[in-house]
Design a protein around this motif. Structure first.
Motif, PDB file in Angstrom:
ATOM      1  N   ILE A  68       0.852  -1.195   0.000  1.00 22.62           N
ATOM      2  CA  ILE A  68       0.000   0.000   0.000  1.00 22.62           C
ATOM      3  C   ILE A  68       0.885   1.242   0.000  1.00 22.62           C
ATOM      4  O   ILE A  68       1.760   1.375   0.847  1.00 22.62           O
ATOM      5  CB  ILE A  68      -0.910   0.019   1.248  1.00 22.62           C
ATOM      6  N   THR A  69       0.650   2.144  -0.962  1.00 25.75           N
ATOM      7  CA  THR A  69       1.398   3.396  -1.029  1.00 25.75           C
ATOM      8  C   THR A  69       0.560   4.496  -0.399  1.00 25.75           C
ATOM      9  O   THR A  69      -0.556   4.768  -0.838  1.00 25.75           O
ATOM     10  CB  THR A  69       1.726   3.762  -2.487  1.00 25.75           C
ATOM     11  N   ALA A  70       1.117   5.139   0.638  1.00 26.35           N
ATOM     12  CA  ALA A  70       0.387   6.182   1.355  1.00 26.35           C
ATOM     13  C   ALA A  70       1.357   6.934   2.254  1.00 26.35           C
ATOM     14  O   ALA A  70       2.474   6.478   2.501  1.00 26.35           O
ATOM     15  CB  ALA A  70      -0.720   5.568   2.211  1.00 26.35           C
ATOM     16  N   HIS A  71       0.892   8.075   2.745  1.00 18.61           N
ATOM     17  CA  HIS A  71       1.583   8.698   3.868  1.00 18.61           C
ATOM     18  C   HIS A  71       0.858   8.204   5.111  1.00 18.61           C
ATOM     19  O   HIS A  71      -0.354   8.387   5.238  1.00 18.61           O
ATOM     20  CB  HIS A  71       1.577  10.220   3.814  1.00 18.61           C
ATOM     21  N   VAL A  72       1.567   7.559   6.012  1.00 16.94           N
ATOM     22  CA  VAL A  72       0.978   6.932   7.191  1.00 16.94           C
ATOM     23  C   VAL A  72       1.448   7.666   8.446  1.00 16.94           C
ATOM     24  O   VAL A  72       2.641   7.908   8.608  1.00 16.94           O
ATOM     25  CB  VAL A  72       1.385   5.440   7.282  1.00 16.94           C
ATOM     26  N   THR A  73       0.483   7.997   9.297  1.00 18.62           N
ATOM     27  CA  THR A  73       0.786   8.571  10.600  1.00 18.62           C
ATOM     28  C   THR A  73       0.268   7.604  11.655  1.00 18.62           C
ATOM     29  O   THR A  73      -0.890   7.185  11.590  1.00 18.62           O
ATOM     30  CB  THR A  73       0.099   9.943  10.774  1.00 18.62           C
ATOM     31  N   VAL A  74       1.136   7.235  12.586  1.00 15.61           N
ATOM     32  CA  VAL A  74       0.746   6.333  13.670  1.00 15.61           C
ATOM     33  C   VAL A  74       1.012   7.053  14.996  1.00 15.61           C
ATOM     34  O   VAL A  74       2.111   7.567  15.218  1.00 15.61           O
ATOM     35  CB  VAL A  74       1.548   5.004  13.636  1.00 15.61           C
ATOM     36  N   HIS A  75      -0.009   7.087  15.839  1.00 15.02           N
ATOM     37  CA  HIS A  75       0.131   7.604  17.204  1.00 15.02           C
ATOM     38  C   HIS A  75      -0.065   6.416  18.140  1.00 15.02           C
ATOM     39  O   HIS A  75      -1.177   5.894  18.259  1.00 15.02           O
ATOM     40  CB  HIS A  75      -0.909   8.693  17.488  1.00 15.02           C
ATOM     41  N   ASP A  76       1.013   5.977  18.765  1.00 11.26           N
ATOM     42  CA  ASP A  76       0.996   4.787  19.615  1.00 11.26           C
ATOM     43  C   ASP A  76       0.994   5.190  21.085  1.00 11.26           C
ATOM     44  O   ASP A  76       1.777   6.036  21.507  1.00 11.26           O
ATOM     45  CB  ASP A  76       2.237   3.937  19.324  1.00 11.26           C
ATOM     46  N   PHE A  77       0.114   4.556  21.840  1.00  8.85           N
ATOM     47  CA  PHE A  77       0.062   4.826  23.275  1.00  8.85           C
ATOM     48  C   PHE A  77       0.168   3.506  24.031  1.00  8.85           C
ATOM     49  O   PHE A  77      -0.703   3.115  24.790  1.00  8.85           O
ATOM     50  CB  PHE A  77      -1.219   5.575  23.627  1.00  8.85           C
ATOM     51  N   GLY A  78       1.239   2.756  23.728  1.00  2.25           N
ATOM     52  CA  GLY A  78       1.506   1.503  24.425  1.00  2.25           C
ATOM     53  C   GLY A  78       0.720   0.314  23.916  1.00  2.25           C
ATOM     54  O   GLY A  78       0.422  -0.608  24.676  1.00  2.25           O
ATOM     55  N   ALA A  79       0.409   0.314  22.625  1.00  2.00           N
ATOM     56  CA  ALA A  79      -0.355  -0.798  22.048  1.00  2.00           C
ATOM     57  C   ALA A  79       0.468  -2.088  22.067  1.00  2.00           C
ATOM     58  O   ALA A  79       1.664  -2.072  21.820  1.00  2.00           O
ATOM     59  CB  ALA A  79      -0.771  -0.473  20.622  1.00  2.00           C
ATOM     60  N   THR A  80      -0.206  -3.183  22.336  1.00  2.00           N
ATOM     61  CA  THR A  80       0.434  -4.498  22.290  1.00  2.00           C
ATOM     62  C   THR A  80       0.546  -4.935  20.828  1.00  2.00           C
ATOM     63  O   THR A  80      -0.152  -4.400  19.958  1.00  2.00           O
ATOM     64  CB  THR A  80      -0.398  -5.536  23.057  1.00  2.00           C
ATOM     65  N   PRO A  81       1.385  -5.930  20.531  1.00  2.22           N
ATOM     66  CA  PRO A  81       1.474  -6.421  19.146  1.00  2.22           C
ATOM     67  C   PRO A  81       0.121  -6.866  18.585  1.00  2.22           C
ATOM     68  O   PRO A  81      -0.166  -6.656  17.405  1.00  2.22           O
ATOM     69  CB  PRO A  81       2.451  -7.596  19.254  1.00  2.22           C
ATOM     70  N   GLY A  82      -0.726  -7.441  19.422  1.00  2.00           N
ATOM     71  CA  GLY A  82      -2.053  -7.863  18.953  1.00  2.00           C
ATOM     72  C   GLY A  82      -2.911  -6.692  18.517  1.00  2.00           C
ATOM     73  O   GLY A  82      -3.625  -6.770  17.517  1.00  2.00           O
ATOM     74  N   VAL A  83      -2.837  -5.598  19.253  1.00  2.00           N
ATOM     75  CA  VAL A  83      -3.605  -4.395  18.895  1.00  2.00           C
ATOM     76  C   VAL A  83      -3.055  -3.794  17.609  1.00  2.00           C
ATOM     77  O   VAL A  83      -3.817  -3.376  16.730  1.00  2.00           O
ATOM     78  CB  VAL A  83      -3.597  -3.367  20.049  1.00  2.00           C
ATOM     79  N   VAL A  84      -1.736  -3.770  17.460  1.00  2.00           N
ATOM     80  CA  VAL A  84      -1.134  -3.255  16.228  1.00  2.00           C
ATOM     81  C   VAL A  84      -1.621  -4.071  15.034  1.00  2.00           C
ATOM     82  O   VAL A  84      -2.051  -3.520  14.017  1.00  2.00           O
ATOM     83  CB  VAL A  84       0.411  -3.269  16.323  1.00  2.00           C
TER      84      VAL A  84
END
Length: 99
Positions: A68-84
Motif C-alpha cells: 500500500i502506497t500512502a503517507h501513514v501517521t501512527v500515534h501509539d500509546f503503548g499498544a500491544t502487538p495484537g492491537v497493532v
C-alpha cells in the motif's frame, strides 16, 4: 515520547484517506493519506522509547506483503502487538484490500 520515520518501497496507491483507532491507553491510531509515487512514508509517535527496530520490522513486513502506497501517521500509546495487528487489519478492511 519518541518520533520515528520510515520509508518502504510500494506500488499500490490508496484512493482515499483512512482513519482507524484512537489515541488511548494500550491503543493506537493509524491515519493513511493518498500519496503519489512508489514509496510509503510512515511517521510514528510513540510513548514507548527504544522500540524503533521492532516497529521497522513490523511495518516492513506489513508493507512488503500489502504494498500500500500512502503517507501513514501512527500515534501509539503503548499498544500491544495484537492491537497493532488488529488496527492494520482494519485498515485493509476499510480499503477493501484483497491480495
Amino acid at each position: 515520547m519518541e518520533k520515528l520515520q520510515f520509508q518502504y518501497k510500494t506500488d499500490k496507491p490508496i484512493e482515499r484517506p483512512v482513519h482507524i483507532g484512537v489515541v488511548g491507553s494500550g491503543d493506537l491510531e493509524i491515519i493513511m493519506e493518498p500519496l503519489e509515487g512508489g514509496v510509503t512514508t510512515v511517521s510514528l509517535l510513540t510513548g514507548s522509547d527504544g522500540f524503533g527496530q521492532v516497529w521497522d520490522n513490523v511495518l516492513g513486513r506489513f508493507f512488503t506483503r500489502y504494498q500500500i502506497t500512502a503517507h501513514v501517521t501512527v500515534h501509539d500509546f503503548g499498544a500491544t502487538p495484537g492491537v497493532v495487528a488488529l488496527r492494520f487489519a482494519q485498515v485493509l478492511e476499510v480499503l477493501n484490500y484483497a491480495e
